[in-house]
Design an enzyme around this catalytic site. Structure first.
Site, PDB file in Angstrom:
ATOM      1  N   GLY A   1      -1.840  -1.541  -9.150  1.00 17.27           N
ATOM      2  CA  GLY A   1      -0.692  -0.658  -9.346  1.00 17.27           C
ATOM      3  C   GLY A   1       0.328  -0.739  -8.236  1.00 17.27           C
ATOM      4  N   LYS A   2       0.363  -1.841  -7.525  1.00 24.54           N
ATOM      5  CA  LYS A   2       1.264  -1.941  -6.378  1.00 24.54           C
ATOM      6  C   LYS A   2       2.567  -2.660  -6.722  1.00 24.54           C
ATOM      7  CE  LYS A   2      -2.634  -2.052  -3.155  1.00 24.54           C
ATOM      8  NZ  LYS A   2      -3.469  -2.925  -2.288  1.00 24.54           N
ATOM      9  N   VAL A   3       2.458  -3.666  -7.575  1.00 29.87           N
ATOM     10  CA  VAL A   3       3.611  -4.514  -7.861  1.00 29.87           C
ATOM     11  C   VAL A   3       3.733  -4.666  -9.367  1.00 29.87           C
ATOM     12  CG1 VAL A   3       4.558  -6.834  -7.608  1.00 29.87           C
ATOM     13  CG2 VAL A   3       3.337  -5.779  -5.710  1.00 29.87           C
TER      14      VAL A   3
ATOM     15  N   ASP B   1       0.806  -1.223   0.000  1.00 34.53           N
ATOM     16  CA  ASP B   1       0.000   0.000   0.000  1.00 34.53           C
ATOM     17  C   ASP B   1       0.842   1.277   0.000  1.00 34.53           C
ATOM     18  OD1 ASP B   1      -2.441  -1.201  -0.182  1.00 34.53           O
ATOM     19  OD2 ASP B   1      -3.047  -0.843   1.883  1.00 34.53           O
TER      20      ASP B   1
END
Lengths: 348, 348, 348, 348
Positions: free
Chosen positions: D304-306, D261
């Site tokens: 869109g985190k990893v 996050d």
């Protein structure tokens, strides 16, 4: 009572075998509203509803031969009547199963024996002493199982000494049950009545195996054998004669692979057959181990076995979701418009 | 329509977000007959029925405080109304949940947004381009989530600058929703109306965290904080004031551990409390990894947290069995004789 | 290269089948120190070390017949040489396997074909178009598999028309490979050289089934059959002639059940045999479904099949832990003091 | 000895707590050859090798900040030294963990206490009577845990009454251990020595929670609090200051979600940051339940985190594969060329 939280309370066979498993009756409740609600949800609930939808499509497709495959022990765990009801209400045309499902469980109960509610936490040494066999949280009287083995031997002894397919031999068991069953309406007997063939591709790997080894031992010169090659040819013949086909798979194992392989087998025989058009599987297996039981239906499509337009995996232990799917199909009454395919008759 | 078998068909946000998840209504069908039948079976069906039975015992026990714990994304997947109905029909007294369940899911829908049916096979790069966030087979509009974050920031901005427990802050959110909710009957609003406290022990680990960081960033000198120590004390106070207690756990995670730990915490404070007397957990987690989420309730009993007489693990994905358990409890009407415990009131 | 993160890059059969699976060589590294360390840990590491310890005990016990059972696709996934090395270095006396492990994988590579590294995320329709079959993340050239089927048919055509056990037929395949193998040292050939019998109780459920159906179709009057009853008798004979026995099980399925059932079968034949004294199983299966594959070895003890003093389940995907267990056993050299049991010879 | 096959033998606390868990030493064996072999295989072995490869890429990337996340009980199960060695040998820059991993396990052993090998089959009532707490197959002395709780309370009592982030408080624990640790080289102490920040986003949900509640109870007017909002801001600051970042995740839970996050949080703060460029996760969790712990890294990319170019899930219980990955990285010596990032220093 047999207390699952305090498993030591049951000390002897009698107290272990006190509470019989009762098989769920899909006609006694109507799951349609639940399935419809689940169709609007996500995760396993939606997968369950989608599987229901595909099963209903199979039932609506007049050309579709429905293969039910059984692996695992759901018949012992309370689903036995679901399967015979599926036959009774014309929701399945062919059965491919493990020997255990058909002999150790269905035939066993047809002989008047029962499965019992037990506990997975019970000390197994104590069960061993009492000749109680355990399937996860369910118990069986080992001596009754031996009666089952012996009866298979007796049936084999009474037959002509020649190679049988498991289908042929199970048909003979059906004939035997017409006169001898203590519990009516078993899957074998209902299938026999409705000309539904039952195949057990690893038949020897069950109580049947014990009975048949005893039979060969008693009659070293003149005995029956099981020709599992011809039985694969028979199952493939059904696929060849079906314009369309669908798979309703409980667990994976040999039954799942065997019925999927009929497409490849038909091709190798030069026959032009379609992939299985519909396929649903209920399993807890884990795809990551690369085994067939757990392989997804998408993977099967790379082999040309199963079409991908109408397939649904339901990752759940079958006793929890199968009653919903089967009750939904029963109450939608689509089966009332199906014609019996009576595939047993094609083999004379 | 968004075809899960051909996920590429949906090319843009609009087509991805076409079919909203609809939350199942446990009052619209009656599962009692199914649960009764499953009680006579084995494997997961019996576990489900046993869990139902224990839940009904909790409801019958006038002294029993019922803690509902939520981890995982079942609220997004169609179970959101089950939880608010459990509050509405007085089947739960305290909620302990992940921040995501309460803020990203429940509060999010209360603001008028929705979750959508999607596919776990969808190419994630395409989702990324379209600002669609995926939870397994379920989609969310990322821009709507950002509205949710921002609203949390606004609420925080409007409050006195002091330490809050998550319970206190969620009560403020409830107050906010009384005037501003687009969808009535959210879990937060229903809980607010009925003085049911909601705790989120890892509150920052959610959309709330984003809003609260923005709040502190905007107001570097005068801002609120979350005092998660005091909130553990508050939850423990409820346990101390309860003669008896029961746990209804969906998934594991921090909520499961947190509520179990109240027994130990009370002891360390010198209070004499009983272990949780009843406990059920629905989870797919696997005990073999030694994590708390997956630890069995028997293991918890070694820690003195949960009694073993009335506990049941149900190894299933919750969307498939929870509707059956909750509908059974609803239709048995035991809740009609329960008194509201209104624990929010004890904190003034 | 075939990029697993961007599976679409491979467009044709050639690019799909670019990187062959290479089989791990347990003699090329020494895992003893790792296993010794794991023995002092917990969870799966300790289970792995305990399984190693039990395997080493089997190897030390001069009276112990070691049965290796294979289900699943570990042979395709890089463990093929482990199994032939176990035979080569006298660490196993009997093999019970799925037909796929022996024919589709081992025999297939003996014919000079290979398995290839692929991706579980690859679109299966594209694989289908290219006649590439997928096993989880591993690819096979379907046309090469058909050569394998056809070769089985040719071997069957060359044999006397009579009932064979799978053991007898696989021995004939071994004979064939002595003259025709492209890759030396396959499991079948190494077993043939060392008089290790190989049983496939569901033999038809594999590439062998396709070849044998073709054989029967070509020769409707004079063809071989597979007598799976006699083969169960043969396997039981080995158990009867063994003072002590141990099971090394990869996956579950029919092989696991079949070899466990020899104890019961021997009893029914009036022979006095002990339960399997040692047993280890490596599997990802989940006991909760009540299927045999996943049933614990403790459960098997309730059936009188497996002793509980020396049993260990390892809940892991076998490719990750089997190399450690096998390399440990290889480097401890206990096998150097074992006498070959040459069980193939007892059947003449 | 504590016999896992006969768990009843241990009757009292002394016999239960006889065999301490010893933590594996990744410098004592060299797993490079095994990992290289596994890279050419399939299934979990290849996943393990691919994860190794990505970890080595993280170590080679001079700009990459490496976040280690810990959930579950691997520290209790023999991996504790792996984590402190990863810090010692500069293979990790930031730690995000459950409170239990840091306080109940690492701090606990730093105080001189131990974890013990036990059995998952042990009767929990007997453990309860003996004040032995069980984590799957591992035991802890409950009275020693209470010393741990109390020590946390003492440390809190000694500090200024103000809001702390968990990072700040754990730094104080590090300071305490410099003078008071019985076992040197704990993860907390080694991290303290090397300016590695440790975050516990659900800190109260652990033994720390007990100690801190006692602290607040003792000092109702003047006590410390934990500000978990500011701690999220701190962790995000590290992400903002990192040109590139990689995640090494053991289990899932709050630590996994929290660190992922930070990308979203940075964006909401108007900072331009990249997704986490590298990510590996070792877990047994099952993606089908839609929970974050089990969500695949591909799913995280939709948020869109990893990034998806360098991510690898390893579906395994960590104690079985982590030693191989960590030993491989240790022996490749890439860490010798890394500069310490000393992120603790940026917070003054």
């Amino acid at each position: 009572m047999n207390n699952p939280k305090n498993p030591k309370m049951g000390h002897n066979k009698k107290t272990f075998l006190e509470t019989p498993v009762e098989h769920i009756d899909i006609t006694s409740f109507d799951s349609r509203k639940i399935i419809e609600s689940m169709d609007k949800m996500s995760f396993t609930s939606r997968d369950t509803a989608k599987a229901s939808g595909i099963f209903n499509e199979m039932l609506s497709d007049k050309n579709c031969t429905i293969f039910l495959t059984l692996a695992g022990s759901t018949s012992a765990a309370g689903c036995m009547k679901i399967y015979s009801d599926m036959v009774k209400y014309n929701m399945v045309d062919v059965i491919v199963a493990t020997g255990a499902s058909i002999i150790d469980m269905d035939f066993f109960e047809a002989l008047g024996f029962k499965h019992y509610q037990g506990s997975q936490f019970q000390n197994d040494a104590l069960l061993r002493e009492n000749h109680v066999d355990r399937i996860y949280d369910t118990y069986i009287d080992e001596e009754q199982l031996q009666v089952c083995d012996k009866t298979i031997c007796d049936i084999a002894d009474s037959l002509e000494a020649k190679p049988y397919t498991s289908r042929e031999f199970i048909k003979e068991i059906g004939k035997y049950l017409k006169n001898n069953s203590k519990k009516k309406g078993s899957l074998i007997e209902t299938s026999y009545d409705n000309n539904i063939p039952i195949f057990c591709p690893a038949f020897t790997d069950s109580s049947a195996g014990f009975g048949l080894v005893m039979h060969q031992e008693k009659k070293p010169k003149r005995h029956m054998t099981i020709d599992s090659i011809r039985e694969f040819r028979e199952l493939t013949e059904i696929k060849i004669r079906s314009k369309s086909s669908g798979l309703f798979m409980i667990g994976g194992g040999v039954p799942k692979n065997f019925v999927q392989d009929t497409v490849v087998c038909a091709e190798l025989l030069g026959k032009n057959v379609d992939m299985h058009k519909y396929a649903i599987q209920i399993t807890v297996a884990d795809a990551r181990d690369g085994a067939c039981s757990s392989s997804t239906l998408k993977e099967a499509s790379s082999w040309g076995k199963v079409d991908t337009l109408k397939e649904q995996m339901v990752f759940a232990e079958a006793t929890s979701v199968l009653p919903l799917i089967a009750s939904d199909a029963y109450h939608r009454n689509i089966w009332k418009n199906r014609q019996r395919k009576s595939f047993s008759n094609i083999f004379g």
